[in-house]
Design a protein around this motif. Structure first.
Motif, PDB file in Angstrom:
ATOM      1  N   UNK A 107      -0.965 -32.733 -39.479  1.00 17.90           N
ATOM      2  CA  UNK A 107      -0.701 -33.179 -40.845  1.00 17.90           C
ATOM      3  C   UNK A 107      -0.487 -34.687 -40.914  1.00 17.90           C
ATOM      4  N   UNK A 108       0.103 -35.292 -39.850  1.00 25.49           N
ATOM      5  CA  UNK A 108       0.322 -36.733 -39.867  1.00 25.49           C
ATOM      6  C   UNK A 108      -0.999 -37.489 -39.804  1.00 25.49           C
ATOM      7  N   UNK A 109      -1.938 -36.969 -39.005  1.00 26.46           N
ATOM      8  CA  UNK A 109      -3.264 -37.582 -38.932  1.00 26.46           C
ATOM      9  C   UNK A 109      -3.961 -37.462 -40.284  1.00 26.46           C
ATOM     10  N   UNK A 110      -3.935 -36.265 -40.843  1.00 28.14           N
ATOM     11  CA  UNK A 110      -4.619 -36.035 -42.118  1.00 28.14           C
ATOM     12  C   UNK A 110      -4.032 -36.894 -43.229  1.00 28.14           C
ATOM     13  N   UNK A 111      -2.705 -36.949 -43.324  1.00 21.84           N
ATOM     14  CA  UNK A 111      -2.089 -37.735 -44.393  1.00 21.84           C
ATOM     15  C   UNK A 111      -2.357 -39.233 -44.222  1.00 21.84           C
ATOM     16  N   UNK A 112      -2.448 -39.693 -42.960  1.00 29.66           N
ATOM     17  CA  UNK A 112      -2.765 -41.104 -42.709  1.00 29.66           C
ATOM     18  C   UNK A 112      -4.163 -41.439 -43.208  1.00 29.66           C
ATOM     19  N   UNK A 113      -5.107 -40.551 -42.903  1.00 31.94           N
ATOM     20  CA  UNK A 113      -6.483 -40.777 -43.352  1.00 31.94           C
ATOM     21  C   UNK A 113      -6.565 -40.716 -44.869  1.00 31.94           C
ATOM     22  N   UNK A 114      -5.908 -39.736 -45.460  1.00 37.58           N
ATOM     23  CA  UNK A 114      -5.935 -39.612 -46.917  1.00 37.58           C
ATOM     24  C   UNK A 114      -5.317 -40.830 -47.596  1.00 37.58           C
ATOM     25  N   UNK A 132      -5.181 -34.944 -29.620  1.00 36.97           N
ATOM     26  CA  UNK A 132      -5.479 -33.812 -30.488  1.00 36.97           C
ATOM     27  C   UNK A 132      -6.505 -32.901 -29.830  1.00 36.97           C
ATOM     28  N   UNK A 133      -6.869 -31.830 -30.506  1.00 37.57           N
ATOM     29  CA  UNK A 133      -7.831 -30.882 -29.934  1.00 37.57           C
ATOM     30  C   UNK A 133      -9.251 -31.430 -30.068  1.00 37.57           C
ATOM     31  N   UNK A 134     -10.154 -31.043 -29.156  1.00 31.13           N
ATOM     32  CA  UNK A 134     -11.545 -31.503 -29.228  1.00 31.13           C
ATOM     33  C   UNK A 134     -12.198 -31.054 -30.539  1.00 31.13           C
ATOM     34  N   UNK A 135     -12.763 -32.008 -31.242  1.00 37.04           N
ATOM     35  CA  UNK A 135     -13.425 -31.724 -32.509  1.00 37.04           C
ATOM     36  C   UNK A 135     -12.733 -32.343 -33.707  1.00 37.04           C
ATOM     37  N   UNK A 136     -11.512 -32.838 -33.524  1.00 37.00           N
ATOM     38  CA  UNK A 136     -10.747 -33.368 -34.655  1.00 37.00           C
ATOM     39  C   UNK A 136     -11.467 -34.526 -35.341  1.00 37.00           C
ATOM     40  N   UNK A 141     -11.780 -35.927 -39.504  1.00 37.21           N
ATOM     41  CA  UNK A 141     -11.813 -37.310 -39.991  1.00 37.21           C
ATOM     42  C   UNK A 141     -13.133 -37.682 -40.650  1.00 37.21           C
ATOM     43  N   UNK A 142     -14.239 -37.340 -40.006  1.00 40.65           N
ATOM     44  CA  UNK A 142     -15.549 -37.749 -40.536  1.00 40.65           C
ATOM     45  C   UNK A 142     -15.780 -37.226 -41.960  1.00 40.65           C
ATOM     46  N   UNK A 143     -15.595 -35.925 -42.242  1.00 42.99           N
ATOM     47  CA  UNK A 143     -15.791 -35.447 -43.619  1.00 42.99           C
ATOM     48  C   UNK A 143     -14.838 -36.109 -44.617  1.00 42.99           C
ATOM     49  N   UNK A 144     -13.573 -36.314 -44.214  1.00 38.85           N
ATOM     50  CA  UNK A 144     -12.627 -36.960 -45.113  1.00 38.85           C
ATOM     51  C   UNK A 144     -13.076 -38.374 -45.454  1.00 38.85           C
ATOM     52  N   UNK A 145     -13.457 -39.132 -44.450  1.00 34.87           N
ATOM     53  CA  UNK A 145     -13.864 -40.511 -44.675  1.00 34.87           C
ATOM     54  C   UNK A 145     -15.175 -40.585 -45.462  1.00 34.87           C
ATOM     55  N   UNK A 146     -16.082 -39.657 -45.203  1.00 31.29           N
ATOM     56  CA  UNK A 146     -17.368 -39.668 -45.920  1.00 31.29           C
ATOM     57  C   UNK A 146     -17.235 -39.154 -47.348  1.00 31.29           C
ATOM     58  N   UNK A 151     -21.239 -43.679 -45.524  1.00 29.93           N
ATOM     59  CA  UNK A 151     -21.869 -42.887 -44.477  1.00 29.93           C
ATOM     60  C   UNK A 151     -21.429 -43.393 -43.108  1.00 29.93           C
ATOM     61  N   UNK A 152     -20.928 -42.470 -42.278  1.00 26.83           N
ATOM     62  CA  UNK A 152     -20.473 -42.818 -40.930  1.00 26.83           C
ATOM     63  C   UNK A 152     -21.651 -43.258 -40.073  1.00 26.83           C
ATOM     64  N   UNK A 153     -21.473 -44.348 -39.358  1.00 26.20           N
ATOM     65  CA  UNK A 153     -22.523 -44.870 -38.494  1.00 26.20           C
ATOM     66  C   UNK A 153     -23.412 -45.871 -39.187  1.00 26.20           C
ATOM     67  N   UNK A 154     -23.344 -45.900 -40.528  1.00 23.80           N
ATOM     68  CA  UNK A 154     -24.130 -46.866 -41.306  1.00 23.80           C
ATOM     69  C   UNK A 154     -23.214 -47.794 -42.107  1.00 23.80           C
TER      70      UNK A 154
END
Length: 435
Positions: A107-114, A132-136, A141-146, A151-154
């Motif tokens: 939740x701390x990671x998610x709230x920071x990104x939000x 964190x667990x593999x895949x986080x 993060x990627x869907x939240x930021x996008x 677009x990630x990477x661009x």
């Protein structure tokens, strides 16, 4: 227009660090010392105020370094995430604890990104450092930021680079510990590597994806968890067999290859080793896989505080004392020697176990004058005196602080249960019991 890579090469980029704890503050300090302007973010106003006044609260940060970079204007802190808009790179270094069901709490990671979403901008780098667990990074993060439309990477760049902070380590600090970096795309990895290369005096190891970097961090700490579990189990067996486990380990490590020494103790502490295997076992269940060896070691390590309390009861019994009503002095509540960090400390769990059996427990720790646990504040005895030692029916060494005089302790204590082999150099050992 100056690109992010050019800004990093010229050190004109503004760097943000979210989370000013044991990982984030040392990282922010090193970035500022490298010549960058650094913005620190934290939800705790007390930490922000201390940073802005140049007052240090982390053992691995040199007080003068913090004061100098704050006074020079290279480091400032805030609770206002709107300042993210002026940052070119942001590293997220927030806690990733377990919840009440021993499942990952991100939740701390998610709230920071939000909190930073409204201020995400083009040509910006975001790096997650929290374990964190593999895949986080890719799944959360990627869907939240996008969701911002970028677009990630661009338009922006995203990577994972696991923290490798070892509080109290006199050799390896943030600046000279090798860094692993894995980005969503090759360009993400490249830019993140350029950032760390410009700050650290250590090799940067690039991997092909964030998931590789996330799993690598879990492997580091699971490796230690399993080996400590093995030696803790052997310690229990050796005690029943009348064999000194510490002498066994010393003999084994005389072999110059194929063996690395791990040591038993009252359990595991700190933010990483006790928690990270739970992240992996939780994620493994998504794939219908049970991490049997990992879970077995976790069971052994989790039981060690209870085992140490049982051993304490047996020691008292040999001295014709019942646990119920006995006065026990615990030496050290920090999770490792010579630091003030008591997160997940097994010593605190040992104290809880002793008290549940009716013992009157006091503690002395020169590094931890008080600790907060389960809504209760406990304070250290102010001084380690002959009277304090002599009044205890049992003295238990839970943390091997090197600042304590163990000969003095042995001289004045009735009996000592040394769970860390801290008293190995003491000559007179007739009243010392080992784990």
């Amino acid at each position: 227009m100056t690109t992010l890579i050019q800004k990093l090469q010229m050190k004109t980029a503004v760097l943000g660090v979210i989370g000013l704890g044991y990982v984030g503050l040392p990282l922010a300090v090193e970035k500022a010392k490298a010549g960058y302007r650094v913005l620190g973010f934290d939800v705790q106003k007390s930490k922000v105020d201390m940073v802005n006044s140049g007052n240090n609260y982390i053992g691995d940060v040199v007080n003068a370094d913090l004061e100098n970079i704050v006074n020079s204007g290279l480091l400032s802190a805030t609770t206002d995430f709107a300042a993210v808009a002026s940052a070119d790179c942001v590293c997220i270094c927030v806690p990733t604890p377990l919840d009440a069901h021993q499942q990952p709490d991100i939740s701390y990671v998610k709230s920071s990104v939000e909190s930073m979403l409204p201020f995400l901008h083009k040509d910006m780098l975001v790096v997650l450092e929290s374990t964190t667990y593999p895949g986080t990074t890719e799944e959360l993060l990627k869907p939240l930021l996008e969701s911002t439309g970028l677009v990630c990477g661009e338009d922006f760049y995203l990577a994972f680079s696991p923290e490798r902070v070892d509080p109290g380590n006199l050799i390896y600090k943030t600046k000279n510990t090798p860094k692993v970096v894995g980005g969503i795309t090759p360009k993400c990895t490249e830019i993140a590597a350029i950032l760390y290369e410009s700050v650290l005096e250590a090799p940067i190891h690039k991997v092909s994806s964030p998931a590789i970097a996330e799993m690598e961090k879990i492997l580091e700490n699971t490796y230690r968890n399993i080996n400590i579990g093995l030696v803790n189990e052997l310690a229990i067996l050796c005690n029943r067999m009348g064999i000194n486990i510490w002498e066994v380990i010393d003999a084994a490590k005389s072999k110059p290859y194929g063996f690395q020494a791990f040591y038993p103790g009252p359990g595991l502490g700190g933010h990483c080793i006790p928690l990270d295997p739970y992240y992996l076992s939780w994620k493994a269940r998504e794939y219908g896989f049970h991490t049997s060896m990992i879970e077995a070691s976790m069971m052994v390590n989790d039981r060690m505080p209870e085992y140490c309390a049982e051993r304490a009861s047996k020691i008292l019994n040999r001295y014709k004392k019942a646990m119920n009503g006995s006065r026990i002095l615990v030496l050290g509540v920090a999770y490792k020697q010579d630091i003030d960090d008591y997160r997940e400390s097994p010593a605190i769990r040992v104290i809880d176990e002793l008290e549940s059996l009716g013992a009157e427990v006091v503690y002395y720790d020169p590094f931890v004058p008080e600790y907060h646990e389960h809504g209760v504040v406990k304070k250290s005895e102010p001084e380690l005196t002959p009277e304090l030692l002599a009044d205890a029916d049992l003295v238990m060494v839970a943390t091997a602080h090197t600042t304590l005089d163990y000969s003095f302790i042995q001289q004045h204590a009735k009996v000592v249960f040394d769970m860390k082999n801290a008293m190995k150099q003491v000559i007179h050992r007739e009243n010392i019991e080992l784990l």
